[in-house]
Design a protein around this motif. Structure first.
Motif, PDB file in Angstrom:
ATOM      1  N   HIS A  40      19.532   4.019   7.770  1.00 24.93           N
ATOM      2  CA  HIS A  40      18.022   4.292   7.692  1.00 24.93           C
ATOM      3  C   HIS A  40      16.959   3.486   7.398  1.00 24.93           C
ATOM      4  O   HIS A  40      16.017   3.627   7.114  1.00 24.93           O
ATOM      5  N   GLN A  41      17.549   1.858   7.409  1.00 31.26           N
ATOM      6  CA  GLN A  41      16.582   0.949   6.949  1.00 31.26           C
ATOM      7  C   GLN A  41      15.866   0.424   7.974  1.00 31.26           C
ATOM      8  O   GLN A  41      16.098   0.654   9.247  1.00 31.26           O
ATOM      9  N   GLN A  42      14.700  -0.024   7.485  1.00 31.91           N
ATOM     10  CA  GLN A  42      13.582  -0.311   8.376  1.00 31.91           C
ATOM     11  C   GLN A  42      13.237   0.675   9.340  1.00 31.91           C
ATOM     12  O   GLN A  42      13.087   0.304  10.584  1.00 31.91           O
ATOM     13  N   ASP A  43      12.948   1.870   8.942  1.00 30.88           N
ATOM     14  CA  ASP A  43      12.562   2.874   9.711  1.00 30.88           C
ATOM     15  C   ASP A  43      11.194   2.510  10.256  1.00 30.88           C
ATOM     16  O   ASP A  43      10.476   1.977   9.868  1.00 30.88           O
ATOM     17  N   THR A  44      10.918   3.031  11.595  1.00 29.15           N
ATOM     18  CA  THR A  44       9.652   2.852  12.248  1.00 29.15           C
ATOM     19  C   THR A  44       8.535   3.361  11.358  1.00 29.15           C
ATOM     20  O   THR A  44       7.400   2.706  11.461  1.00 29.15           O
ATOM     21  N   LYS A  45       8.691   4.169  10.347  1.00 35.05           N
ATOM     22  CA  LYS A  45       7.565   4.718   9.751  1.00 35.05           C
ATOM     23  C   LYS A  45       7.201   3.473   8.495  1.00 35.05           C
ATOM     24  O   LYS A  45       6.106   3.719   7.888  1.00 35.05           O
ATOM     25  N   THR A  46       8.234   2.677   8.110  1.00 38.75           N
ATOM     26  CA  THR A  46       7.690   1.449   7.395  1.00 38.75           C
ATOM     27  C   THR A  46       6.867   0.447   8.032  1.00 38.75           C
ATOM     28  O   THR A  46       6.314  -0.394   7.303  1.00 38.75           O
ATOM     29  N   LYS A  47       6.893   0.379   9.442  1.00 41.66           N
ATOM     30  CA  LYS A  47       6.071  -0.627  10.218  1.00 41.66           C
ATOM     31  C   LYS A  47       4.657  -0.368  10.313  1.00 41.66           C
ATOM     32  O   LYS A  47       4.409   0.821  10.643  1.00 41.66           O
ATOM     33  N   HIS A 183      10.174  -3.681   4.433  1.00 44.77           N
ATOM     34  CA  HIS A 183      10.856  -2.876   3.472  1.00 44.77           C
ATOM     35  C   HIS A 183      12.061  -3.674   2.992  1.00 44.77           C
ATOM     36  O   HIS A 183      12.643  -4.487   3.874  1.00 44.77           O
ATOM     37  N   PRO A 184      12.461  -3.683   1.516  1.00 44.93           N
ATOM     38  CA  PRO A 184      13.661  -4.434   1.134  1.00 44.93           C
ATOM     39  C   PRO A 184      14.978  -3.895   2.240  1.00 44.93           C
ATOM     40  O   PRO A 184      15.039  -2.642   2.421  1.00 44.93           O
ATOM     41  N   GLU A 185      15.794  -4.831   2.246  1.00 43.53           N
ATOM     42  CA  GLU A 185      16.896  -4.571   3.043  1.00 43.53           C
ATOM     43  C   GLU A 185      18.125  -4.324   1.910  1.00 43.53           C
ATOM     44  O   GLU A 185      18.755  -4.990   1.131  1.00 43.53           O
ATOM     45  N   LYS A 186      18.172  -2.952   1.862  1.00 42.08           N
ATOM     46  CA  LYS A 186      19.152  -2.379   1.032  1.00 42.08           C
ATOM     47  C   LYS A 186      20.686  -2.407   1.603  1.00 42.08           C
ATOM     48  O   LYS A 186      21.514  -2.086   0.799  1.00 42.08           O
ATOM     49  N   ASP A 187      20.995  -2.884   2.803  1.00 45.60           N
ATOM     50  CA  ASP A 187      22.095  -2.803   3.519  1.00 45.60           C
ATOM     51  C   ASP A 187      22.853  -4.106   3.092  1.00 45.60           C
ATOM     52  O   ASP A 187      24.081  -4.270   3.577  1.00 45.60           O
ATOM     53  N   ILE A 188      22.183  -4.941   2.233  1.00 44.77           N
ATOM     54  CA  ILE A 188      23.133  -6.242   1.805  1.00 44.77           C
ATOM     55  C   ILE A 188      23.709  -6.206   0.470  1.00 44.77           C
ATOM     56  O   ILE A 188      23.039  -6.019  -0.397  1.00 44.77           O
ATOM     57  N   TYR A 189      25.029  -6.419   0.555  1.00 45.09           N
ATOM     58  CA  TYR A 189      25.755  -6.488  -0.903  1.00 45.09           C
ATOM     59  C   TYR A 189      25.695  -7.839  -1.272  1.00 45.09           C
ATOM     60  O   TYR A 189      26.257  -8.806  -0.733  1.00 45.09           O
ATOM     61  N   TRP A 190      25.192  -8.042  -2.401  1.00 38.53           N
ATOM     62  CA  TRP A 190      25.172  -9.281  -3.110  1.00 38.53           C
ATOM     63  C   TRP A 190      25.680  -9.451  -4.176  1.00 38.53           C
ATOM     64  O   TRP A 190      25.861 -10.762  -4.846  1.00 38.53           O
ATOM     65  N   LEU A 595      32.987   2.487   8.499  1.00 37.09           N
ATOM     66  CA  LEU A 595      32.325   3.164   9.603  1.00 37.09           C
ATOM     67  C   LEU A 595      30.700   2.753   9.525  1.00 37.09           C
ATOM     68  O   LEU A 595      30.011   2.423  10.538  1.00 37.09           O
ATOM     69  N   LEU A 596      30.074   2.970   8.556  1.00 36.20           N
ATOM     70  CA  LEU A 596      28.797   3.004   8.074  1.00 36.20           C
ATOM     71  C   LEU A 596      28.341   1.424   8.439  1.00 36.20           C
ATOM     72  O   LEU A 596      27.200   1.152   8.805  1.00 36.20           O
ATOM     73  N   ASP A 597      29.253   0.588   7.739  1.00 34.35           N
ATOM     74  CA  ASP A 597      28.963  -0.771   7.920  1.00 34.35           C
ATOM     75  C   ASP A 597      28.902  -1.409   9.467  1.00 34.35           C
ATOM     76  O   ASP A 597      28.020  -1.867   9.808  1.00 34.35           O
ATOM     77  N   ARG A 598      30.002  -1.003  10.087  1.00 30.56           N
ATOM     78  CA  ARG A 598      29.972  -1.275  11.420  1.00 30.56           C
ATOM     79  C   ARG A 598      28.910  -0.763  12.390  1.00 30.56           C
ATOM     80  O   ARG A 598      28.094  -1.562  13.155  1.00 30.56           O
ATOM     81  N   THR A 599      28.329   0.555  11.990  1.00 28.60           N
ATOM     82  CA  THR A 599      27.417   1.208  12.590  1.00 28.60           C
ATOM     83  C   THR A 599      26.030   0.376  12.661  1.00 28.60           C
ATOM     84  O   THR A 599      25.339   0.410  13.293  1.00 28.60           O
ATOM     85  N   GLN A 600      25.924   0.110  11.090  1.00 31.20           N
ATOM     86  CA  GLN A 600      24.600  -0.730  10.849  1.00 31.20           C
ATOM     87  C   GLN A 600      24.552  -2.030  11.401  1.00 31.20           C
ATOM     88  O   GLN A 600      23.462  -2.199  11.977  1.00 31.20           O
ATOM     89  N   LEU A 601      25.625  -2.822  11.477  1.00 34.37           N
ATOM     90  CA  LEU A 601      25.804  -3.937  12.145  1.00 34.37           C
ATOM     91  C   LEU A 601      25.360  -3.878  13.867  1.00 34.37           C
ATOM     92  O   LEU A 601      24.537  -4.607  14.429  1.00 34.37           O
ATOM     93  N   LEU A 602      25.848  -2.951  14.471  1.00 33.91           N
ATOM     94  CA  LEU A 602      25.594  -2.515  15.716  1.00 33.91           C
ATOM     95  C   LEU A 602      24.246  -2.203  16.019  1.00 33.91           C
ATOM     96  O   LEU A 602      23.601  -1.720  17.220  1.00 33.91           O
ATOM     97  N   GLY A 603      23.339  -1.629  14.861  1.00 30.64           N
ATOM     98  CA  GLY A 603      22.233  -1.201  15.105  1.00 30.64           C
ATOM     99  C   GLY A 603      21.885   0.293  15.698  1.00 30.64           C
ATOM    100  O   GLY A 603      20.842   0.680  16.078  1.00 30.64           O
ATOM    101  N   LEU A 604      22.954   1.037  15.031  1.00 26.87           N
ATOM    102  CA  LEU A 604      22.841   2.611  15.602  1.00 26.87           C
ATOM    103  C   LEU A 604      22.394   3.332  14.451  1.00 26.87           C
ATOM    104  O   LEU A 604      22.528   2.747  13.112  1.00 26.87           O
TER     105      LEU A 604
END
Length: 724
Positions: A40-47, A183-190, A595-604
């Motif tokens: 749900h990162q970078q939802d259109t509502k953040t733009k 919006h901050p990128e919460k999908d990145i593991y640092w 599965l979620l990681d792959r899905t996010q990278l695919l932009g789904l």
């Protein structure tokens, strides 16, 4: 209640922290629940712009030369509130750009400068990014002037490139096209550390072996861009630092020569700041109170500007002319022996022995005062490590070659996460195709698509063959750095043709059929693979009694081995794919998280994930032909059976070990089907189940076919930047 009344007991009428606290969040109550936030990162509502806003169209309105001239003027326009070192901001803006781009890592393509993420936490408040906030504020008048015609992401990188140009470097080029996030990128593991600059041991299997650093990380400690400038865990040892540099820069997609050039060129201009105690600094931007207005690291004891800045803790310039592009770094490093000292801030740094007065750089505020140059442990590594030393010797023998190598390395550093060259915009895009851009030639568009589809349908290949091959070709795409995807048909080249996840024997058999059909039709193999997948979906729908047409746009090209950096493509190898119900091995991370990681990278999105997974189970596309999750007696037909049977309470679900489950008839106890965790999470997670129920309903077939077709086409076209 009138205006003088207050709630009983003087209580505040809102919940304290209620808007920002996670204390009462769902995940705090149930920490093991699958968290879908990554999707749900970078939802259109953040733009802040409407749906008609198109950054690429806005760029067409930009006066590029005027913008560049304004940046050139800024380089020497020292501001009283944050004065420039030696009256020049070239070091400042080179650092802003470097630190924006330097977070990129090859393993998952995340990080980098392509989104303007340096504006947000955690990057805006990383210790290694101290005072980059000042650089962005210095750029604000220019951003304000040009508005939405230039993104922050483009502006920061262009400012760094112009900084080197003003210093005297002939730069290699520049491409616009980076669109800002909001919006901050919460999908990145640092990393898992809970404190900044914690000892790096925790992210290594063995800190003495840099190759054991945890994937996908690249930086050696939490809060650093790449390596610790004082040495491994802050303990100077140039040879140990060299080993960490080599691994870290390799994970940033750089070879030894690029690494040496970037290190030398990065330290040819500017200086490090450590003339004071870090204990006197205010909080980082994200932790500062409202009166600081997003500015952090201000010195609360003394001036804190000019010569009194504290950033890394190391104090001094690397060369005697820190605002000029020259060979000064090499002359200083290799012209002197060096000894270990400490800065006023207490940081380890190397200082020259027997320093000649003419080699002393001027004080940043008073040219009559001379200072001592320094080297970090990373600089010393370039001298002490034999391989890096040999490269530096070549550079010193040919300064023009060094400048060209750095210019190309800088271009790669600042553009690596932009993806294919088709995404570059502007008058300064280099004409040369670079192998790290994953070049793909244009493909044919004028061929008989309908005739080719008919021949594919009559080829004897199964629905599973057609769909699995197309999916495997396209699933390598990752939106993090826009690499991979079906364009180029690299699935037929090394290393992809031999990846376990691509089932090499099945792949070779299918390609042996499709490649002659492509040649006969005058189509590319890339188009033919995608078209074959579409044919498979359409045949499966027809077998279930539905006529559908999957969207298709021709024009994909076929890459060659010479256009493929095989080593860098190793990072794209799938080691799991929940959509095909496959894990290469057992992992500590649950299959559904993968599965979620792959899905996010695919932009789904989450609902696209659900509809694709359920549909592909019905199509029988599991890796190796396993039957896990194939909840249907009509395998190979595009039905909603996965969803209707998953949600049917006539069944019970029983773990049998190794992440597998039996689906049993509640009345007889007979095993009806088997499943994996990724199958059952669709029914167990409340959000995913809500989506699944849409397609399990009696009226769910039409929404399912529409959603599946759209999601399938989205994956197949994810890398079609040539037509976007």
């Amino acid at each position: 209640m009138d205006g003088n009344d207050i709630p009983a007991g003087g209580k505040c009428p809102v919940m304290h922290g209620g808007m920002t606290s996670t204390q009462n969040s769902v995940t705090s109550w149930w920490p093991n629940a699958l968290n879908l936030d990554i999707l749900h990162q970078q939802d259109t509502k953040t733009k802040p712009f409407g749906p008609d806003y198109d950054y690429r169209e806005e760029l067409k309105k930009l006066d590029v030369e005027a913008l560049k001239n304004d940046l050139r003027a800024l380089m020497n326009d020292s501001q009283d509130w944050w004065p420039a070192d030696w009256g020049s901001y070239v070091g400042m803006f080179a650092r802003v750009a470097w630190h924006a781009a330097g977070s990129y890592r090859l393993a998952d393509g995340r990080g980098g400068a392509g989104t303007g993420n340096q504006r947000f936490a955690p990057l805006n408040s990383w210790p290694d990014n101290a005072n980059t906030d000042k650089g962005r504020r210095l750029l604000w008048p220019i951003k304000k002037k040009y508005g939405n015609k230039v993104s922050w992401a483009d502006l920061m990188i262009l400012a760094g490139t112009i900084a080197y140009e003003v210093a005297g470097l002939k730069t290699f080029g520049f491409g616009f096209g980076r669109e800002d996030i909001w919006h901050p990128e919460k999908d990145i593991y640092w990393g898992a550390e809970k404190e900044w600059l914690a000892p790096s041991d925790s992210r290594y299997g063995d800190v003495a072996d840099p190759a054991t650093m945890e994937n996908p990380l690249a930086a050696v400690q939490m809060g650093l861009i790449y390596v610790n400038p004082e040495g491994v865990n802050g303990q100077p040892d140039p040879l140990k630092t060299a080993a960490q540099i080599r691994e870290t820069f390799a994970r940033m997609a750089m070879n030894d020569e690029e690494t040496a050039a970037l290190t030398a060129g990065g330290h040819t201009i500017g200086k490090s700041h450590g003339n004071g105690s870090a204990d006197n600094l205010s909080a980082a931007p994200e932790g500062a109170d409202v009166e600081f207005q997003g500015i952090g690291w201000l010195n609360t004891n003394g001036r804190g500007i000019g010569r009194d800045q504290v950033v890394s803790g190391i104090e001094g310039a690397w060369t005697k002319n820190p605002t000029q592009w020259d060979m000064g770094w090499f002359e200083m490093l290799f012209g002197y022996d060096w000894e270990l000292k400490k800065s006023p801030a207490g940081a380890f740094q190397w200082e020259p022995i027997g320093l000649r007065p003419e080699d002393m750089p001027a004080d940043v505020e008073d040219a009559s005062i001379r200072t001592v140059p320094i080297m970090t442990d990373a600089d010393m590594a370039m001298k002490m490590d034999p391989a890096y030393n040999a490269i530096c010797q070549r550079f010193m023998a040919d300064p023009a070659y060094f400048s060209e190598t750095f210019a190309r390395g800088w271009f790669k550093l600042t553009h690596r996460d932009m993806g294919p060259k088709a995404r570059y915009i502007g008058p300064d895009v280099p004409a040369e195709d670079l192998i790290w851009q994953d070049p793909v030639p244009a493909g044919p568009t004028h061929y008989d698509i309908g005739g080719l589809k008919s021949k594919i349908a009559a080829s004897g290949l199964s629905v599973s063959d057609l769909v699995s091959t197309a999916w495997d070709s396209a699933r390598t795409y990752r939106g993090s750095d826009m690499r991979g995807g079906a364009n180029g048909a690299r699935i037929r080249l090394a290393p992809q043709k031999d990846w376990d996840g691509n089932e090499p024997e099945r792949l070779a058999r299918v390609l042996a059929v499709l490649e002659p059909l492509a040649a006969e039709a005058g189509a590319s193999v890339a188009d033919t693979i995608v078209l074959a997948g579409n044919v498979g979906v359409e045949l499966a729908a027809k077998a279930a009694g539905h006529d559908i047409a999957v969207p298709f746009t021709p024009g994909r090209g076929d890459a060659t081995d010479a256009q493929t950096d095989a080593e860098s493509f190793d990072a794209l190898e799938p080691v799991h794919d929940g959509y095909r119900n496959w894990l290469k091995q057992d992992y500590a991370v649950p299959a559904e998280e993968l599965l979620l990681d792959r899905t996010q990278l695919l932009g789904l999105t989450a609902h696209e994930m659900v509809v694709l997974l359920g549909g592909m189970r019905a199509l029988g596309t599991n890796h190796g032909g396993t039957k896990h999750g194939v909840f249907t007696d009509r395998e190979g037909q595009l039905t909603t059976d996965f969803f209707s049977n998953l949600t049917d309470m006539v069944y019970t679900w029983h773990p049998v070990g190794n992440g597998l489950y039996e689906i049993r008839d509640r009345r007889t106890g007979a095993v009806r089907w088997t499943a994996s965790r990724v199958d059952l999470v669709i029914g167990s997670n409340s959000i995913l189940r809500a989506y699944a129920e849409i397609y399990a309903q009696d009226d769910g077939t039409e929404p399912f076919l529409k959603a599946f077709t759209a999601a399938w086409a989205k994956v197949m076209d994810a890398d079609r930047f040539d037509v976007k």
